[in-house]
Design a protein around this motif. Sequence first.
Motif, PDB file in Angstrom:
ATOM      1  N   UNK A  95      50.869  47.853  37.827  1.00  0.00           N
ATOM      2  CA  UNK A  95      49.492  47.613  37.387  1.00  0.00           C
ATOM      3  C   UNK A  95      48.907  46.394  38.087  1.00  0.00           C
ATOM      4  N   UNK A  96      47.569  46.366  38.148  1.00  0.00           N
ATOM      5  CA  UNK A  96      46.896  45.196  38.725  1.00  0.00           C
ATOM      6  C   UNK A  96      47.246  43.932  37.928  1.00  0.00           C
ATOM      7  N   UNK A 125      48.752  40.757  39.731  1.00  0.00           N
ATOM      8  CA  UNK A 125      48.077  39.462  39.698  1.00  0.00           C
ATOM      9  C   UNK A 125      49.018  38.378  39.178  1.00  0.00           C
ATOM     10  N   UNK A 126      49.758  38.716  38.123  1.00  0.00           N
ATOM     11  CA  UNK A 126      50.639  37.718  37.518  1.00  0.00           C
ATOM     12  C   UNK A 126      51.827  37.398  38.423  1.00  0.00           C
ATOM     13  N   UNK A 127      52.470  38.459  38.948  1.00  0.00           N
ATOM     14  CA  UNK A 127      53.681  38.252  39.743  1.00  0.00           C
ATOM     15  C   UNK A 127      53.389  37.869  41.195  1.00  0.00           C
ATOM     16  N   UNK A 137      40.162  40.624  43.860  1.00  0.00           N
ATOM     17  CA  UNK A 137      41.023  40.027  44.883  1.00  0.00           C
ATOM     18  C   UNK A 137      42.186  40.945  45.246  1.00  0.00           C
ATOM     19  N   UNK A 138      42.802  41.567  44.235  1.00  0.00           N
ATOM     20  CA  UNK A 138      43.945  42.450  44.489  1.00  0.00           C
ATOM     21  C   UNK A 138      43.540  43.576  45.442  1.00  0.00           C
ATOM     22  N   UNK A 139      42.373  44.182  45.192  1.00  0.00           N
ATOM     23  CA  UNK A 139      41.912  45.296  46.026  1.00  0.00           C
ATOM     24  C   UNK A 139      41.706  44.858  47.477  1.00  0.00           C
ATOM     25  N   UNK A 140      41.133  43.657  47.649  1.00  0.00           N
ATOM     26  CA  UNK A 140      40.893  43.157  49.012  1.00  0.00           C
ATOM     27  C   UNK A 140      42.221  42.907  49.728  1.00  0.00           C
TER      28      UNK A 140
END
Length: 236
Positions: A175-176, A180-182, A194-197
């Motif tokens: 998952x996003x 993001x966390x890891x 940001x994740x998508x970019x």
Amino acid sequence: MNKILLIDDDVELTAMLKEFLCMEGFDVATASDGITGAQLALSNQFNLVVLDVMMPKMNGIETLGIIRKTSHIPIIMLTARGDESDRFFGLELGADDYVPKPCTPRELTARIRAILRRTQPAQDNMHSEKELNIGDLTIWPEQRRVELSGNTVNLTSTEYNLLEVLAKNAGQVVSKKELSQQGMGKPLARFDRSIDVHMSSIRQKIGTLNDGRDCIQTVYRMGYQLIKAQASNHHE
């Protein structure tokens, strides 16, 4: 002691951030323009760069582009709050993260520490992790090195972190929120893309499978998945 380079033409803000970061145990140098900042960033003296977007002569985006031509040093961009175009452009050019201004020294310090934790594996973990093999993709976690079919893949620090998370869960959806966390060391914020970019950039660098599918699949409303392919099924 980690060495931080602050590049910002706001002398008052830079002095305040430097004082706080020094009290937090960092060795800090400053540059007030992009040209000087890029030269210092490429001197291999620093562990991380904090780079302001809005600067005269050479702005932060241009400075980032120069640094990224030859260096993968972690970079945090300071962007105007609400200016999404600067954030996306900076991430696409290889920034590891951004912090909206005005920011507190404590907030910036937390972001710096989060990135350094991920780019500097603990000594206890050194040489303890085996390489990861997913198809033609090979990752050496202790060296933070990636190869595809024997060719080095140049990733930014954050791109590497995200790919490693996916590789350790290859064949499964991550998952996003987990990414993001890891991978970025922070909770997933609402509307934060940001994740998508970063994923878009990683896909461009590791290519596609022989059947034309991206190595990294988007799973609608769930997250991302690194396809478990057999070796020699990739092409760049």
